[in-house]
Design an enzyme around this catalytic site. Structure first.
Site, PDB file in Angstrom:
ATOM      1  N   LYS A  53      57.651  55.733   0.817  1.00  9.63           N
ATOM      2  CA  LYS A  53      56.807  55.832   2.020  1.00  9.63           C
ATOM      3  C   LYS A  53      55.423  55.229   1.741  1.00  9.63           C
ATOM      4  O   LYS A  53      54.847  54.562   2.596  1.00  9.63           O
ATOM      5  CB  LYS A  53      56.671  57.288   2.475  1.00  9.63           C
ATOM      6  CG  LYS A  53      57.944  57.902   3.035  1.00  9.63           C
ATOM      7  CD  LYS A  53      58.446  57.224   4.295  1.00  9.63           C
ATOM      8  CE  LYS A  53      57.582  57.483   5.505  1.00  9.63           C
ATOM      9  NZ  LYS A  53      58.181  56.900   6.747  1.00  9.63           N
ATOM     10  N   THR A 105      65.760  51.069   3.136  1.00 11.89           N
ATOM     11  CA  THR A 105      65.303  51.357   4.505  1.00 11.89           C
ATOM     12  C   THR A 105      63.786  51.491   4.580  1.00 11.89           C
ATOM     13  O   THR A 105      63.131  50.845   5.400  1.00 11.89           O
ATOM     14  CB  THR A 105      65.978  52.641   5.033  1.00 11.89           C
ATOM     15  OG1 THR A 105      67.345  52.333   5.294  1.00 11.89           O
ATOM     16  CG2 THR A 105      65.317  53.141   6.312  1.00 11.89           C
ATOM     17  N   TYR A 161      61.174  59.430  -2.747  1.00  5.85           N
ATOM     18  CA  TYR A 161      60.941  59.378  -1.287  1.00  5.85           C
ATOM     19  C   TYR A 161      59.489  59.021  -0.994  1.00  5.85           C
ATOM     20  O   TYR A 161      59.197  58.072  -0.251  1.00  5.85           O
ATOM     21  CB  TYR A 161      61.300  60.720  -0.636  1.00  5.85           C
ATOM     22  CG  TYR A 161      60.663  60.899   0.737  1.00  5.85           C
ATOM     23  CD1 TYR A 161      61.104  60.171   1.839  1.00  5.85           C
ATOM     24  CD2 TYR A 161      59.590  61.784   0.936  1.00  5.85           C
ATOM     25  CE1 TYR A 161      60.508  60.309   3.097  1.00  5.85           C
ATOM     26  CE2 TYR A 161      58.988  61.927   2.176  1.00  5.85           C
ATOM     27  CZ  TYR A 161      59.453  61.194   3.255  1.00  5.85           C
ATOM     28  OH  TYR A 161      58.857  61.325   4.491  1.00  5.85           O
ATOM     29  N   THR A 190      53.617  60.167   5.976  1.00  2.80           N
ATOM     30  CA  THR A 190      53.664  61.547   5.502  1.00  2.80           C
ATOM     31  C   THR A 190      52.495  61.901   4.582  1.00  2.80           C
ATOM     32  O   THR A 190      51.976  61.040   3.858  1.00  2.80           O
ATOM     33  CB  THR A 190      55.002  61.765   4.745  1.00  2.80           C
ATOM     34  OG1 THR A 190      54.953  63.004   4.040  1.00  2.80           O
ATOM     35  CG2 THR A 190      55.269  60.666   3.711  1.00  2.80           C
ATOM     36  N   ASP A 191      52.148  63.178   4.561  1.00  4.75           N
ATOM     37  CA  ASP A 191      51.112  63.674   3.635  1.00  4.75           C
ATOM     38  C   ASP A 191      51.554  63.570   2.176  1.00  4.75           C
ATOM     39  O   ASP A 191      50.731  63.651   1.260  1.00  4.75           O
ATOM     40  CB  ASP A 191      50.742  65.131   3.976  1.00  4.75           C
ATOM     41  CG  ASP A 191      51.902  66.116   3.919  1.00  4.75           C
ATOM     42  OD1 ASP A 191      53.048  65.703   3.642  1.00  4.75           O
ATOM     43  OD2 ASP A 191      51.663  67.320   4.159  1.00  4.75           O
ATOM     44  N   GLU A 192      52.889  63.390   1.950  1.00  2.00           N
ATOM     45  CA  GLU A 192      53.392  63.384   0.570  1.00  2.00           C
ATOM     46  C   GLU A 192      52.872  62.195  -0.234  1.00  2.00           C
ATOM     47  O   GLU A 192      52.934  62.207  -1.460  1.00  2.00           O
ATOM     48  CB  GLU A 192      54.924  63.370   0.554  1.00  2.00           C
ATOM     49  CG  GLU A 192      55.511  64.604   1.174  1.00  2.00           C
ATOM     50  CD  GLU A 192      56.911  64.929   0.688  1.00  2.00           C
ATOM     51  OE1 GLU A 192      57.375  64.318  -0.285  1.00  2.00           O
ATOM     52  OE2 GLU A 192      57.529  65.817   1.303  1.00  2.00           O
ATOM     53  N   PRO A 231      68.335  79.532  -0.961  1.00  4.33           N
ATOM     54  CA  PRO A 231      67.922  79.007  -2.274  1.00  4.33           C
ATOM     55  C   PRO A 231      66.454  78.590  -2.299  1.00  4.33           C
ATOM     56  O   PRO A 231      66.092  77.526  -1.806  1.00  4.33           O
ATOM     57  CB  PRO A 231      68.837  77.774  -2.448  1.00  4.33           C
ATOM     58  CG  PRO A 231      69.139  77.328  -1.053  1.00  4.33           C
ATOM     59  CD  PRO A 231      69.068  78.522  -0.161  1.00  4.33           C
TER      60      PRO A 231
END
Ligand code: NAD
Ligand code: DAU
Length: 354
Positions: free
Chosen positions: A155, A101, A151, A126-128, A206
């Site tokens: 991106k 995707t 992920y 994204t900032d990631e 968690p």
């Protein structure tokens, strides 16, 4: 044919908030939503909006070329691509849907937009993609990309395809990168809605590792306002940073939630850390604010209170999610023998300390 804005992934968390905002502030703009309705896509997120004659929905996959071409040929002249697999923990379990995707889907969209002479393509990112940053550094848009998770790697690849499309073919592509969003309609696998709903059910919260990882929390409506401005005012080939400057540790955020919900801190359970866990994300948003004339307006305190209110008054929405496929996901990750089953009282070694 009249102007149409295609919103891919419009049945997800941010996409549905964007559709709601666009209807409110740009009522003359016709919208087409293309969504595969994966586990994260939910028609209830568009409650009331699908009765609007200016909003239409197509169930389909952004990686399905024929479907994308047919949708674009309805007179679409601008595209905002929200469609993605968006959860880091799921990408650690299996990255294939992320490649299909986030990478293949974005590339198919870009190619078909070029064929259909779409005027503008906005890639929501994204900032990631910058990886973990030690304080006080904040990422600038010309910094190198060093993604840590499957992920964020997918991106980053999608962003590079989008920017390459602009450089190679001269197409009008804009990329935005945002920090952690929170607000209504967020799927309860993400940290904030997971913790809110767990606390409301008096179940354990968690916290991965020591809980001292830092994220910058932006209200989803502030993000969507920035996206609309980037769509309308952004310059081709540019990258815009959308962050609120609300940097807090995960533990701090969880304590804030518990205090507002009047639940005891004993619900917190430190568990095994996420593999490759980035310690801190941070964006330099200065030039984006100047150029787009954008600034977030939600304070974290008010935004969190409103978000908690929303989850309290929409229990049916998340009860339905948590009693479906989600149960096996939760058991796989957090149940006995799951990756995050073990309680730990010490600082674990999963986090990427930059
Ligand atoms: P989400 O998981 O809530 O929604 C994703 C939507 O995309 C769902 O409706 C899903 O059905 C749809 N979708 C998935 N695969 C598809 C496909 N192949 N074809 C068509 N539709 C498909 O995600 P979100 O949190 O709303 O994120 C939206 C976008 O914003 C993503 O691109 C994500 O990377 C980016 N982003 C998210 C955040 C955040 O904090 N959530 C921050 C920065 C950027
Ligand atoms: O930074 C933007 C990104 O924010 C988006 O690109 C992603 O789509 C979005 O999912 C989000 O990624 P994170 O990994 O930061 O979000 P998540 O909600 O999964 O986790 C936030 C922090 O909380 C992170 O440090 C991991 C931690 N966490 C998360 C979960 C689900 C926990 O401690 N316990 C949990 O159970």
């Amino acid at each position: 044919m009249s102007s149409k804005l295609l919103i891919t992934g419009g049945c997800g968390f941010i996409g549905s908030n964007f559709v709601r905002l666009a209807r409110r502030v740009r009522p003359g703009q016709a919208l087409v939503i293309l969504d595969k309705l994966t586990y994260a896509g939910n028609l209830e997120n568009l409650d009331g909006l699908l009765d609007d004659p200016e909003v239409s929905l197509v169930r389909g996959d952004i990686a399905d070329r024929r479907c994308v071409a047919a949708v674009l040929d309805r007179g679409v002249d601008r595209v905002v691509n929200f469609a993605a697999e968006s959860h880091v923990d799921r990408s650690i379990e299996d990255a294939s849907a992320f490649i299909q995707t986030n990478v293949v889907g974005t590339q198919v969209l870009l190619e078909e937009c070029r064929r259909a002479a779409v005027k503008r393509f906005l890639q929501v990112s994204t900032d990631e993609v910058y990886g973990s940053l030690a304080p006080p550094a904040s990422a600038r848009s010309d910094d190198p990309l060093t993604p840590s998770s499957p992920y964020s790697a997918s991106k980053a690849a999608a962003d590079l395809f989008a920017l390459a499309d602009h450089k190679t073919y001269g197409t009008d592509v804009v990329v935005t990168r945002a920090t952690n969003n929170y607000g209504p309609y967020q799927f309860p696998e993400k940290m904030l809605p997971l913790m809110i709903t767990q606390a409301l059910e008096d179940r354990p919260l968690p916290v991965y590792g020591d809980g001292l990882q830092i994220r910058d929390w932006i209200h989803v409506e502030d993000h969507c306002e920035g996206l609309l401005l980037a769509l309308e005012r952004g310059r081709p080939g540019r990258i815009y940073h959308l962050g609120a400057g609300e940097e807090h540790t995960n533990l701090d955020m969880v304590h804030r939630l518990l205090a507002q919900l009047k639940k005891p801190p004993t619900l917190i359970k430190h568990v095994t850390d996420r593999p490759g866990h980035d310690r801190r994300y941070s964006l330099d948003t200065g030039s984006t604010r100047d150029e787009l004339g954008w600034a977030p307006t939600h304070t974290l305190e008010r935004g969190l209170a409103q978000t908690i209110e929303w989850y309290l008054s929409h229990r049916g929405w998340w009860d339905k999610i948590k009693s479906g496929e989600y149960r096996s996901y939760y058991e796989r990750l957090y149940g006995t023998g799951g990756r995050y089953a073990a309680t730990t009282s010490e600082v674990t070694r999963g986090s990427q300390v930059p």
